[in-house]
Design a protein around this motif. Sequence first.
Motif, PDB file in Angstrom:
ATOM      1  N   GLY A 129       5.316  20.552  28.420  1.00 24.35           N
ATOM      2  CA  GLY A 129       4.715  21.665  27.683  1.00 24.35           C
ATOM      3  C   GLY A 129       3.470  21.214  26.946  1.00 24.35           C
ATOM      4  O   GLY A 129       3.370  20.061  26.513  1.00 24.35           O
ATOM      5  N   ASP A 130       2.507  22.109  26.819  1.00 25.66           N
ATOM      6  CA  ASP A 130       1.263  21.848  26.087  1.00 25.66           C
ATOM      7  C   ASP A 130       0.892  23.143  25.382  1.00 25.66           C
ATOM      8  O   ASP A 130       0.450  24.102  26.017  1.00 25.66           O
ATOM      9  N   PHE A 131       1.112  23.186  24.050  1.00 30.06           N
ATOM     10  CA  PHE A 131       0.967  24.429  23.307  1.00 30.06           C
ATOM     11  C   PHE A 131      -0.025  24.272  22.152  1.00 30.06           C
ATOM     12  O   PHE A 131       0.135  23.355  21.334  1.00 30.06           O
ATOM     13  N   PRO A 132      -1.029  25.152  22.059  1.00 32.04           N
ATOM     14  CA  PRO A 132      -1.749  25.246  20.788  1.00 32.04           C
ATOM     15  C   PRO A 132      -0.759  25.662  19.716  1.00 32.04           C
ATOM     16  O   PRO A 132       0.202  26.385  19.999  1.00 32.04           O
ATOM     17  N   ARG A 133      -0.958  25.229  18.492  1.00 36.66           N
ATOM     18  CA  ARG A 133       0.035  25.528  17.467  1.00 36.66           C
ATOM     19  C   ARG A 133       0.211  27.034  17.278  1.00 36.66           C
ATOM     20  O   ARG A 133       1.304  27.510  16.966  1.00 36.66           O
ATOM     21  N   SER A 134      -0.854  27.788  17.502  1.00 36.70           N
ATOM     22  CA  SER A 134      -0.760  29.241  17.319  1.00 36.70           C
ATOM     23  C   SER A 134       0.194  29.886  18.316  1.00 36.70           C
ATOM     24  O   SER A 134       0.702  30.980  18.084  1.00 36.70           O
ATOM     25  N   GLU A 135       0.447  29.213  19.449  1.00 36.86           N
ATOM     26  CA  GLU A 135       1.321  29.764  20.486  1.00 36.86           C
ATOM     27  C   GLU A 135       2.701  29.111  20.514  1.00 36.86           C
ATOM     28  O   GLU A 135       3.580  29.550  21.252  1.00 36.86           O
ATOM     29  N   ALA A 136       2.879  28.050  19.721  1.00 33.34           N
ATOM     30  CA  ALA A 136       4.136  27.304  19.770  1.00 33.34           C
ATOM     31  C   ALA A 136       5.206  27.986  18.922  1.00 33.34           C
ATOM     32  O   ALA A 136       4.931  28.494  17.838  1.00 33.34           O
ATOM     33  N   THR A 137       6.403  28.015  19.452  1.00 31.08           N
ATOM     34  CA  THR A 137       7.580  28.447  18.681  1.00 31.08           C
ATOM     35  C   THR A 137       8.658  27.392  18.861  1.00 31.08           C
ATOM     36  O   THR A 137       8.627  26.598  19.816  1.00 31.08           O
TER      37      THR A 137
END
Length: 334
Positions: A293-301
């Motif tokens: 997984g590679d998530f910008p913090r704004s999209e991470a849950t």
Amino acid sequence: KRSGVAIIYISHRLEELTRIADFVSVLRDGKMQSSARMADVDVPWIIDKMVGKTTMPPQKTSPTTDGVEVLRTEKVCLSKPGGGYLVDHVSLSIAAGEIVGIYGLMGAGRTELFECLFGLRPEATGDIVLNGKNLAGLSIAERIRKGLFLVPEDRQRDGLMQNLSVLKNMSISSLWQFRRGIAIQQNREAVKIDDMIKALRVKVSAPDVEITALSGGNQQKVVIGKSLLTQPKLLLLDEPTRGIDIGAKAEVFKTMRQLAEQGLGVIFATSDLMEIMSAADRILVMSRGLVTGDFPRSEATERKLVAASTMTAADLATETSRSAQESHTPITEH
């Protein structure tokens, strides 16, 4: 089991639980969350109980990255002795001024990846490019000179020399800066160490105090100070808040943010969801040596991170194929 033996099986591998267990119980923060017959629940139910309803709101930080790449890896691999990979074809890119968190459960390959980057695993393969220069084949000392440093997971075993002072522990990796001929300029060394102690707010009565007299949080600051004296371009921190109190944790993360604002690339690894959601600009997830997984913090849950942390290679291939199909699905007007 057939012999009448009762078995308690503890694991982060959720698919193992679904295959082996008759009953499943979920613990979080030392408390029992729920129990059920395995036949009556599934992996999403377990994840839901692991994550819970409460989260730590992310700190409002402004990443200072201008997009200049400080690190790029291409297909970094570390083989297991019996076959398979501890680090499985990891390719990633880190920008200067960016804080990247690597989340994963025990055995995910986070520590092994850092060891490959730092040169502790010379048998590793793949390209590791720091500021445009390939580090493949370089020794640890040469990688430090190029601008890479690792703050290890176990500071007592790998980060500190217990019989030396705070000053000697902090300067040991950058002695070349204080050398004149075959001698060390001790006055210059002392000034630099004093400045670093003040900058990191290390609580110590004098630099010549033995490192064992300090608290865990202050010992961790000494290890970070040691790394900063080498003038790194990229800092690797493996579980940087392990074994320190909440106040020291906040100071460690504040220091990380200050370093990023100065243009350093920062990568830290942790298994703490709240820490990574709070401190990282971007979150990579590892499972079984793979980046899943590679998530910008704004999209991470939390649910996304936990789900990615349990993925297998087959799961990742299926998810990649599904995403590729969705991105090429024609849009039809109705």
